[in-house]
Design an enzyme around this catalytic site. Structure first.
Site, PDB file in Angstrom:
ATOM      1  CG  HIS A  46      59.937  13.398   8.488  1.00  0.00           C
ATOM      2  ND1 HIS A  46      59.855  12.744   9.696  1.00  0.00           N
ATOM      3  CD2 HIS A  46      58.670  13.465   8.026  1.00  0.00           C
ATOM      4  CE1 HIS A  46      58.607  12.410   9.944  1.00  0.00           C
ATOM      5  NE2 HIS A  46      57.855  12.842   8.954  1.00  0.00           N
TER       6      HIS A  46
ATOM      7  CD  GLU B  42      50.562  13.538   8.481  1.00  0.00           C
ATOM      8  OE1 GLU B  42      51.326  13.026   7.638  1.00  0.00           O
ATOM      9  OE2 GLU B  42      50.919  14.425   9.272  1.00  0.00           O
TER      10      GLU B  42
END
Length: 272
Positions: A50, A157
């Site tokens: 990110h 996740e």
């Protein structure tokens, strides 16, 4: 020649102490490494997922970190390809963080490209920052890199990974199960409700899988909830604790300083 930088995660875990990590998301300047070390962090979470940081940025950050004695770990982008993952490890990362795992096959593929035989199928090369580019035998390279120079972080996740967490933890070469708190909470429907029993139970489940198979637990995204982190560390056994990233700390510190300056004017806080 031994590896130039100790793996502080493995070293600390062997002493039953946590390893703290400083997140790097926006700063390619290697000065940030020395700032992180001076602040007392043990390791780095260099984020290529990110972020706009490049593989060259990661290379320079990792080399500086190795020289400074603060262990660099790098998160790669989702579906970046095995070639990219191997390059990240070759250029100085002492561990690779693999996101969006959906089961044991994804985990096995990540391990295969990250570890040398017999644990994986990583290609042999030479001239590594880990050894300050000194020539070493392929036997030593394979042994030391597999043991401490290519720590594999499998991110938990997704619901799929959580359901398969016990099987993933059992895979040889899987070193750390790293909980991505925000994505995991989003997937199980508890995002924003950090005290939800379902979320706490998920963290406990990861910790139990790690203890059962002798792997390490890591936790990211919960630095704003030290009360939960304390539970995860002391009850669930987490050893790698990711703190805030550079952008968050700059914003937090800058905001506090800005508000302090404005508060000095008679009448309290006023915005221009």
């Amino acid at each position: 020649m031994a590896m130039a930088c100790p793996n502080n995660l493995l070293k600390n875990a062997s002493r039953n102490t946590i390893c703290t990590a400083f997140g790097i998301k926006i700063s390619p300047d290697t000065s940030i490494i020395h700032i992180a070390k001076a602040a007392g962090y043990d390791s780095l979470f260099i984020d290529l997922e990110h972020t706009s940081l490049t593989i060259k940025d990661a290379n320079q950050l990792c080399i500086t970190a190795i020289s400074a004695g603060i262990t660099p770990f790098v998160r790669v982008p989702h579906q970046c390809g095995f070639g990219f993952m191997q390059r990240v490890l070759d250029l100085g990362a002492m561990g690779i963080i693999v996101p969006h795992i959906h089961g044991i096959e994804d985990a096995k593929k990540a391990i295969s490209i990250s570890k040398y035989p017999p644990l994986g199928k990583r290609s042999i090369s030479a001239g590594f920052p880990h050894f300050e580019f000194a020539p070493i035998s392929t036997a030593q390279l394979s042994e030391e890199m597999n043991a401490s120079g290519s720590t594999v972080f499998i991110m938990i996740e997704t619901v799929d990974a959580l359901e398969a967490v016990d099987d993933i933890a059992a895979i040889p070469g899987c070193d750390v199960l790293l909980v991505g708190s925000n994505d995991l909470a989003s997937e199980i429907g508890t995002l924003g409700d950090w005290d939800a029993p379902k979320f706490i139970s998920a963290l406990q489940r990861v910790g139990e899988a790690c203890k059962k198979h002798g792997k390490l637990m890591g936790i990211a995204g919960l630095y704003h909830r030290p009360d939960i982190l304390k539970k995860v560390i002391n009850e669930f056994g987490a050893k790698w604790i990711v703190g805030a990233q550079d952008v968050g700390l700059l914003l937090q510190g800058g905001k506090a300083n800005s508000e302090l300056l404005r508060s000095l004017q008679d009448g309290g806080l006023k915005k221009a």
